[in-house]
Scaffold this active site. Structure first.
Site, PDB file in Angstrom:
ATOM      1  N   CYS A  84     -37.338  39.732  80.086  1.00 26.57           N
ATOM      2  CA  CYS A  84     -37.784  38.701  79.129  1.00 26.57           C
ATOM      3  C   CYS A  84     -39.222  38.270  79.461  1.00 26.57           C
ATOM      4  O   CYS A  84     -39.999  37.951  78.558  1.00 26.57           O
ATOM      5  CB  CYS A  84     -36.865  37.477  79.188  1.00 26.57           C
ATOM      6  SG  CYS A  84     -35.342  37.645  78.251  1.00 26.57           S
TER       7      CYS A  84
ATOM      8  N   CYS B  98     -32.224  34.534  66.600  1.00 31.98           N
ATOM      9  CA  CYS B  98     -32.733  34.822  67.955  1.00 31.98           C
ATOM     10  C   CYS B  98     -32.779  36.322  68.203  1.00 31.98           C
ATOM     11  O   CYS B  98     -33.630  36.795  68.971  1.00 31.98           O
ATOM     12  CB  CYS B  98     -31.923  34.086  69.018  1.00 31.98           C
ATOM     13  SG  CYS B  98     -30.145  34.245  68.892  1.00 31.98           S
TER      14      CYS B  98
ATOM     15  N   CYS C 234     -25.549  25.495  67.936  1.00 26.16           N
ATOM     16  CA  CYS C 234     -25.774  26.876  67.481  1.00 26.16           C
ATOM     17  C   CYS C 234     -25.079  27.110  66.130  1.00 26.16           C
ATOM     18  O   CYS C 234     -23.903  26.780  65.949  1.00 26.16           O
ATOM     19  CB  CYS C 234     -25.251  27.844  68.541  1.00 26.16           C
ATOM     20  SG  CYS C 234     -25.303  29.550  68.020  1.00 26.16           S
TER      21      CYS C 234
ATOM     22  N   CYS D  76     -36.351  38.960  68.528  1.00 22.93           N
ATOM     23  CA  CYS D  76     -36.502  39.455  69.903  1.00 22.93           C
ATOM     24  C   CYS D  76     -37.286  40.773  69.877  1.00 22.93           C
ATOM     25  O   CYS D  76     -36.891  41.720  69.184  1.00 22.93           O
ATOM     26  CB  CYS D  76     -35.125  39.680  70.536  1.00 22.93           C
ATOM     27  SG  CYS D  76     -35.267  40.364  72.197  1.00 22.93           S
TER      28      CYS D  76
ATOM     29  N   ASP E  10     -13.150  40.874  73.647  1.00 25.74           N
ATOM     30  CA  ASP E  10     -13.413  39.499  73.254  1.00 25.74           C
ATOM     31  C   ASP E  10     -12.092  38.729  73.101  1.00 25.74           C
ATOM     32  O   ASP E  10     -11.997  37.801  72.316  1.00 25.74           O
ATOM     33  CB  ASP E  10     -14.188  39.514  71.923  1.00 25.74           C
ATOM     34  CG  ASP E  10     -14.712  38.141  71.546  1.00 25.74           C
ATOM     35  OD1 ASP E  10     -15.006  37.356  72.453  1.00 25.74           O
ATOM     36  OD2 ASP E  10     -14.819  37.856  70.338  1.00 25.74           O
TER      37      ASP E  10
ATOM     38  N   CYS F 237     -25.398  33.500  62.674  1.00 33.69           N
ATOM     39  CA  CYS F 237     -26.860  33.396  62.635  1.00 33.69           C
ATOM     40  C   CYS F 237     -27.405  34.494  63.532  1.00 33.69           C
ATOM     41  O   CYS F 237     -26.827  34.773  64.589  1.00 33.69           O
ATOM     42  CB  CYS F 237     -27.274  32.025  63.157  1.00 33.69           C
ATOM     43  SG  CYS F 237     -29.036  31.851  63.508  1.00 33.69           S
TER      44      CYS F 237
ATOM     45  N   CYS G 188     -41.914  35.842  77.485  1.00 34.98           N
ATOM     46  CA  CYS G 188     -41.518  35.690  76.082  1.00 34.98           C
ATOM     47  C   CYS G 188     -40.558  34.503  75.920  1.00 34.98           C
ATOM     48  O   CYS G 188     -39.733  34.231  76.788  1.00 34.98           O
ATOM     49  CB  CYS G 188     -40.826  36.973  75.616  1.00 34.98           C
ATOM     50  SG  CYS G 188     -40.141  36.875  73.956  1.00 34.98           S
TER      51      CYS G 188
ATOM     52  N   CYS H  44     -35.283  29.501  66.992  1.00 35.29           N
ATOM     53  CA  CYS H  44     -33.919  29.006  66.754  1.00 35.29           C
ATOM     54  C   CYS H  44     -33.972  27.795  65.804  1.00 35.29           C
ATOM     55  O   CYS H  44     -34.595  26.783  66.117  1.00 35.29           O
ATOM     56  CB  CYS H  44     -33.266  28.613  68.077  1.00 35.29           C
ATOM     57  SG  CYS H  44     -31.643  27.867  67.820  1.00 35.29           S
TER      58      CYS H  44
HETATM   59  S1  SF4 Z   1     -36.785  36.878  72.369  1.00 37.13           S
HETATM   60 FE1  SF4 Z   1     -35.759  38.454  73.608  1.00 37.13          FE
HETATM   61  S2  SF4 Z   1     -37.255  39.036  75.189  1.00 37.13           S
HETATM   62 FE2  SF4 Z   1     -37.925  37.101  74.280  1.00 37.13          FE
HETATM   63  S3  SF4 Z   1     -37.061  35.549  75.656  1.00 37.13           S
HETATM   64 FE3  SF4 Z   1     -35.631  35.820  73.983  1.00 37.13          FE
HETATM   65  S4  SF4 Z   1     -34.166  37.336  74.727  1.00 37.13           S
HETATM   66 FE4  SF4 Z   1     -35.954  37.446  76.074  1.00 37.13          FE
HETATM   67  S1  SF4 Z   2     -27.574  32.273  66.865  1.00 35.25           S
HETATM   68 FE1  SF4 Z   2     -29.428  32.094  68.115  1.00 35.25          FE
HETATM   69  S2  SF4 Z   2     -31.051  31.417  66.689  1.00 35.25           S
HETATM   70 FE2  SF4 Z   2     -29.094  31.069  65.680  1.00 35.25          FE
HETATM   71  S3  SF4 Z   2     -28.609  28.957  66.110  1.00 35.25           S
HETATM   72 FE3  SF4 Z   2     -27.574  30.179  67.692  1.00 35.25          FE
HETATM   73  S4  SF4 Z   2     -29.021  30.281  69.384  1.00 35.25           S
HETATM   74 FE4  SF4 Z   2     -30.143  29.586  67.580  1.00 35.25          FE
END
Ligand code: SF4
Ligand code: SF4
Length: 339
Positions: A181, A237, A207, A241, A127, A234, A184, A191
């Site tokens: 994915c 997301c 974000c 998942c 990174d 955060c 989904c 978010c």
């Molecule tokens: S929650 Fe996971 S599986 Fe669903 S769209 Fe987002 S990244 Fe893909």
């Molecule tokens: S980390 Fe994921 S859920 Fe959180 S603000 Fe960023 S994109 Fe949205």
């Protein structure tokens, strides 16, 4: 694996498809103030222009989820507590990853010395340079880029770090993974700030990870209530998942939770002196945002907490940081309790 990696994949350096995707993202300004994302021209998408003679990229996965990290996500529902992204609950991963990558390089070097006399050139990345780690890992068969743009693995979810070795060694390459994915869209729906503006498109300026970690200035008012008690990063997301039900607890002792960071009170954090901040967070990724930004983020959390005499007293107490940016966030936070 002897060095403690959870997976290794190998790819060539052709990121042509990624170049257009990356440049479109920059052109939309989605990188916000992360100027380093736009710098370096095509070095980011052409590994051999960053490190001459690079033919292959070895991509490494290191799972980071510490024991109890998922149980303690309940902190998100308790607005008196400070939620910290799961990856930052332990020691900063950069050194851990870099040491392992260096050891792997040494092993490769010694095996080549014994057998081939090849002039092994390599450089390790964690990174730390213009490296498109998700795209490279995807090509190396380590998983696919989810709609939230993080790498996702069918058997291991997404709670992991990636690191890379660029090398001139013509190793056999792995097959890229398929995308799973499907229909989904959980990450997009949950978010808090609607930062995933389209599948595979995150506007970093929205974000919470960007707002609480990368953004040095004032956090735009429109996002402050939505940030809730997320004071560093955060995970929403990833938490929602479905593939993360397959994620495993990290085997790496350095990724154990430090200083009870998975369950700390906003009021306590806000009362830390700069020395306490430095002592408690030495060796943590959080240390790098500095004391003012830490207090700025906690002030937002306190603004979003239930109105209690203790919260108001904490916000009104003298703070050893007289920056305009912090004063402005405290004023905002106190105003949230006056309605
Ligand atoms: S929650 Fe996971 S599986 Fe669903 S769209 Fe987002 S990244 Fe893909
Ligand atoms: S980390 Fe994921 S859920 Fe959180 S603000 Fe960023 S994109 Fe949205």
């Amino acid at each position: 694996m002897a060095l403690g990696f959870d997976q290794i994949g190998i790819t060539d350096t052709n990121l042509q498809a990624e170049e257009a995707y990356h440049q479109a993202w920059i052109a939309k300004g989605f990188h916000g103030e992360m100027d380093y994302m736009a710098k370096h021209g095509v070095k980011r998408t052409r590994p051999a222009e960053l490190v001459p003679n690079t033919l292959r990229v070895i991509s490494a996965r290191l799972d980071y989820l510490p024991p109890n990290a998922l149980a303690s996500q309940q902190v998100l529902q308790d607005n008196s507590k400070a939620f910290i992204s799961r990856y930052a609950l332990a020691r900063d991963y950069h050194k851990v990853m870099r040491n392992k990558l260096q050891k792997l390089s040494e092993k490769i070097q010694s095996s080549i010395n014994q057998t081939e006399g090849f002039n092994f050139e390599h450089r390790v990345f964690t990174d730390s340079a213009p490296v498109l780690e998700v795209a490279l890992a995807e090509k190396a068969g380590m998983g696919w880029r989810g709609k939230h743009t993080l790498l996702l693995n069918k058997d291991h979810g997404s709670w992991f770090f990636l690191g890379e070795i660029y090398t001139n060694l013509p190793l056999p390459i792995d097959k890229p993974s398929n995308n799973h994915c499907g229909t989904c869209s959980s990450c997009m729906e949950v978010c808090p700030t609607q930062a995933i503006v389209a599948p595979y498109q995150v506007d970093a300026r929205r974000c919470i990870s960007y707002l609480t970690i990368e953004l040095k200035d004032s956090i735009p008012i429109e996002f402050r209530s939505l940030i809730g008690n997320r004071v560093y990063g955060c995970d929403d997301c990833q938490l929602h998942c479905p593939w993360n039900k397959f994620a495993e607890i990290s085997r790496e002792p350095d990724f154990a939770i430090k200083n009870g960071l998975d369950d700390i009170s906003l009021i306590d954090c806000f009362s830390w002196s700069e020395d306490t901040f430095k002592t408690k967070l030495a060796g943590s990724a959080i240390y790098r945002i500095g004391y003012t930004q830490w207090l700025r983020n906690i002030a937002i959390g306190l603004g979003n907490a239930d109105t209690t005499p203790e919260v108001i007293a904490a916000l009104q107490a003298p703070v050893n940081d007289d920056t305009a940016i912090l004063r402005e966030h405290i004023t905002w936070a106190l105003a949230q309790h006056q309605n």
